[in-house]
Design a protein around this motif. Structure first.
Motif, PDB file in Angstrom:
ATOM      1  N   ASN A  17       1.381   4.169  -3.098  1.00  0.00           N
ATOM      2  CA  ASN A  17       1.261   5.623  -2.962  1.00  0.00           C
ATOM      3  C   ASN A  17       2.525   6.349  -3.429  1.00  0.00           C
ATOM      4  O   ASN A  17       2.440   7.458  -3.943  1.00  0.00           O
ATOM      5  CB  ASN A  17       0.940   5.996  -1.510  1.00  0.00           C
ATOM      6  CG  ASN A  17      -0.554   5.887  -1.219  1.00  0.00           C
ATOM      7  OD1 ASN A  17      -1.340   5.541  -2.094  1.00  0.00           O
ATOM      8  ND2 ASN A  17      -0.935   6.191   0.009  1.00  0.00           N
ATOM      9  N   ASP A  70       0.823  -1.211   0.000  1.00  0.00           N
ATOM     10  CA  ASP A  70       0.000   0.000   0.000  1.00  0.00           C
ATOM     11  C   ASP A  70       0.858   1.263   0.000  1.00  0.00           C
ATOM     12  O   ASP A  70       0.569   2.225  -0.712  1.00  0.00           O
ATOM     13  CB  ASP A  70      -0.885  -0.010   1.253  1.00  0.00           C
ATOM     14  CG  ASP A  70      -2.341   0.140   0.919  1.00  0.00           C
ATOM     15  OD1 ASP A  70      -2.714  -0.113  -0.240  1.00  0.00           O
ATOM     16  OD2 ASP A  70      -3.103   0.526   1.826  1.00  0.00           O
ATOM     17  N   TYR A 102       3.203   6.853   7.792  1.00  0.00           N
ATOM     18  CA  TYR A 102       3.361   6.319   6.431  1.00  0.00           C
ATOM     19  C   TYR A 102       4.331   7.176   5.624  1.00  0.00           C
ATOM     20  O   TYR A 102       5.192   6.682   4.906  1.00  0.00           O
ATOM     21  CB  TYR A 102       2.008   6.303   5.707  1.00  0.00           C
ATOM     22  CG  TYR A 102       1.035   5.221   6.134  1.00  0.00           C
ATOM     23  CD1 TYR A 102       1.465   3.983   6.601  1.00  0.00           C
ATOM     24  CD2 TYR A 102      -0.343   5.445   6.037  1.00  0.00           C
ATOM     25  CE1 TYR A 102       0.552   2.998   6.959  1.00  0.00           C
ATOM     26  CE2 TYR A 102      -1.259   4.463   6.396  1.00  0.00           C
ATOM     27  CZ  TYR A 102      -0.810   3.244   6.857  1.00  0.00           C
ATOM     28  OH  TYR A 102      -1.713   2.270   7.202  1.00  0.00           O
TER      29      TYR A 102
END
Ligand code: NAG
Ligand code: NAG
Ligand code: NAG
Ligand code: NAG
Ligand code: NAG
Ligand code: NAG
Length: 294
Positions: A210, A206, A270
């Motif tokens: 991005n 994930d 993140y």
């Protein structure tokens, strides 16, 4: 006491003697190293695979937590996992801040000095043949990969008086914790359980998606200081800024942290993991192989 037990007990006791973990947890390091390895050009990737110990099975992510264990037999390396900055300044200065704060006070012994150190060691021996030099280059690689991640953990450049949030006692949902551990592990662990069915692999995919997707426009700016292979002073300054804006905010001693804190800080975590991975890839692409030789 049986012999077996005697040799096991010290192993169990050691982690308790060292009060603070001082590193992204196992998952954070795996994430950063996987993101980096996936971005290597062919020649540097081959050099990396030669340097990796057999037990890595060609996956840098499997061994990026090695420096956390190595602290037990290389105690001088403990100071290299973080840097303390003055309370409430929210800024970092190499000459002022980078030293072995908990020990001898030796200058340069901090995470930013370590990133420079291990970048230089790999650079001096760049490319094959991997001749024996003054250093064990496998260790240089593992140290650089680990410290590039640590320097992006905001509280690894946190304040001196609270030891990067370690003495700020909080509840992380229902569990007793401290603010430093929440950023090393708590946020990632909760996200892994809640959004990824406990799979760190799914989380890595994930974040990777991005980096090439919604963040693609920003990535060149992450490498804004790329006249150098690594820019640890920039990375540390960013970290303490993020610590002030996000980590310390609304997290004073005794606070119970839950969804409000988790959901607003997770995107920050993140982003720091992604930046660390992309920057580590940039560094390894340059220091493991001399492109002029192509
Ligand atoms: C640089 O690396 C060497 C070899 O691991 C180590 O002895 C020295 O303490 C390191 N210094 C810093 C600032 O990282
Ligand atoms: C270098 O360090 C790695 C990791 O600690 C170790 O496995 C390896 O045996 C060392 N190599 C040499 C030549 O000492
Ligand atoms: C937080 O509170 C605990 C217990 O009252 C105390 O031991 C600790 O020093 C405090 N930490 C800070 C940063 O004030
Ligand atoms: C979650 O993981 C477990 C075991 O790791 C697996 O059995 C289960 O099918 C997974 N659930 C989903 C929705 O992927
Ligand atoms: C990826 O970006 C989307 C859109 O901004 C965001 O909702 C999601 O949380 C991000 N996921 C990760 C792992 O960064
Ligand atoms: C801190 O808490 C206040 C009051 O709940 C809230 O308005 C503010 O947005 C929070 N700030 C951060 C950075 O979480």
């Amino acid at each position: 006491m049986p012999r077996g037990l005697q040799s096991i007990i010290p192993l169990l006791v050691l982690p308790i003697l060292l009060p603070f973990s001082h590193a992204w947890g196992e998952d954070g390091h795996r994430i950063v190293c996987r993101i980096a390895q996936g971005r290597l050009r062919e020649e540097p990737r081959e050099v990396l695979e030669e340097l990796l110990p057999d037990f890595a099975h060609n996956d840098l992510g499997n061994v990026c937590s090695w420096p956390d264990r190595a602290r037990y037999w290389l105690p001088w390396s403990t100071a290299l996992h973080y840097v303390n900055t003055p309370d409430l300044i929210c800024g970092y200065d190499y000459d002022r801040d980078c030293r072995d704060a908990a020990g001898t006070g030796e200058k340069g012994m901090c995470v930013s000095g370590a990133v420079k150190n291990y970048t230089d060691q790999l650079l001096r021996h760049r490319g094959p043949p991997l001749a024996d030099g003054d250093y064990n280059l496998t260790q240089s690689l593992l140290f650089l990969s680990h410290f590039m991640a640590d320097i992006h953990q905001p509280l690894h450049a946190g304040f001196s008086s609270d030891k990067g949030g370690s003495t700020i006692e909080v509840h992380w949902f229902s569990k007793k914790s401290n603010l430093h551990s929440v950023w090393d592990e708590g946020i990632i662990e909760t996200a892994k359980q809640r959004f990824y069915n406990n799979s760190v692999e799914a989380m890595i995919q994930d974040i990777d998606r991005n980096i090439t997707g919604v963040w693609a426009d920003q990535v060149p700016a992450w490498l804004g200081c790329s006249s150098e292979d690594t820019c640890p002073d920039v990375d540390a300054a960013e970290s303490v800024r993020v610590a002030c804006d996000w980590a310390y905010r609304n997290a004073t001693n005794g606070t119970a942290l839950g969804d409000d804190y988790f959901l607003t800080r997770l995107p920050v975590v993140y982003m720091r993991l992604a930046q660390a991975g992309v920057r580590l890839a940039f560094a390894l692409n340059n220091v493991l192989w001399d492109a002029d030789e192509d």
